[in-house]
Design an enzyme around this catalytic site. Sequence first.
Site, short mmCIF file in Angstrom:
data_model
loop_
_atom_site.label_atom_id
_atom_site.label_comp_id
_atom_site.label_asym_id
_atom_site.label_seq_id
_atom_site.Cartn_x
_atom_site.Cartn_y
_atom_site.Cartn_z
N VAL A 1 -8.61 -6.23 82.51
CA VAL A 1 -7.93 -5.81 83.74
C VAL A 1 -8.54 -4.56 84.38
CG1 VAL A 1 -5.73 -6.87 83.14
CG2 VAL A 1 -6.18 -4.54 82.40
N LYS A 2 -9.68 -4.12 83.91
CA LYS A 2 -10.28 -2.92 84.48
C LYS A 2 -11.15 -3.27 85.70
CE LYS A 2 -8.65 0.19 81.60
NZ LYS A 2 -7.74 -0.45 80.63
N MET A 3 -11.58 -2.21 86.41
CA MET A 3 -12.28 -2.43 87.69
C MET A 3 -13.61 -3.17 87.51
SD MET A 3 -13.41 0.32 90.57
CE MET A 3 -15.18 0.28 90.39
N GLY B 1 -11.68 -6.29 88.28
CA GLY B 1 -12.96 -6.84 88.70
C GLY B 1 -13.03 -8.35 88.55
#
Length: 397
Positions: A185-187, A3
């Site tokens: 690093v997640k959505m 994201g």
Amino acid sequence: MPGFEMFGDEERKNVNDVLESGILMRYGFEVMRNNHWKAKEFETEFANKMGVDYCQLVSSGTAALTVALASAGIGAGDEVIMPSFTFVASFESILASGAVPVLVDIDSTLTLDPVSVEKAITSKTKCIMPVHMCGSMANLDALRALCDQYNLLLLEDACQAIGGTYKGKSLGSIGDLGCFSFDFVKMITCGEGGAVITNNEQYYINADQYQDHGHDHIGKDRGAETHPVLGYNYRISELHAAVGLGQLTKFDTILSIQKRNYTIVRNALSSIEGITFRTVPDGGEENYSFVNFFLPNEELTKKAHKSLSDHGVDANFYWYTNNWHYINGWEHLRNVKSLGALTGSVRHQLERLNNTDFSKSDAIMSRTISSLVKVGWSEEEVILRAEKMRAAIAAIF
Ligand SMILES: *Cc1c(COP(=O)(O)O)cnc(C)c1O
């Protein structure tokens, strides 16, 4: 997936709101905070989005798993069944709870194989923890049936599959508890952060208290609050919550870009004879954050992975040997490299890992490549990438 590729005015405005009031803590300081309750707002919005009654925001996805286990009363000696392919947070959170991680095989869904799960159930088993790796899910109906039959808790780790659905419900909302990560690093990212969701009021109350030193959060005087249970500090800061709140406004946009990009890559790979794709259980829809595919055997998979890199295509993961997400890479776990002493039951279970047969998982992981789907790619860029991937893989056959 990340994201952070979409950072912009929404995140900046929310962070500025917090900086201008100067209240970086999510609780208290009511007069000074100019009515900004970013963590609270995030929780309300996220619970709505996931279609559940309750959301507890915490400091990381690992914290979310730890808090979820604690809030359901899981502790010393209890066994928690988890997959052989996952992020290390699975066993870290179980160990932090004093419980015993029991690793079992995966199937072509790339997460828990229900047959292997049932074989691992003992009188000490308390919880089944599927991890929806790389954007798609476990066979949740089969796991739910096992939980009902053996009176176990279903805890979904949906950290990598946020936005995916199963039979119309959001991943994470189907188990007794669901966990998310908002790490960098997640959505959706908070910088660092995580969440527990549930429809169980008592688990929610437990989670709310446990993640903040046992505080009951009743009234307006923090110093006067009571502590119904022992807790810990897994709180999120208001600054991190503010970033996440900005990201949440982009949730649907990110998902739809991922779907477009995924579809282009998948269509290109589908034309190659010998390539098959990860099983998505009936009624499931991925969140499209990775294209996960299989080659016919280990040798060809290694060649394909190398060829992708030789052709300049980045972000392709061969977890079997190259990365830190499979039992092969967890030497510290298998050799029990604990700083302090562990209880006998935990130590015993970990030592057994060296003699456990994971050939069923090996047979899948040795043939799996996961290709990250980025949000920042334009349609033209994805088309070019997909064509490069097709050529790189076709070249090895
Ligand atoms: C990222 C991740 C976690 C842990 O999240 P952190 O916020 O980095 O602690 C847990 N499980 C899975 C599957 C993850 O991908």
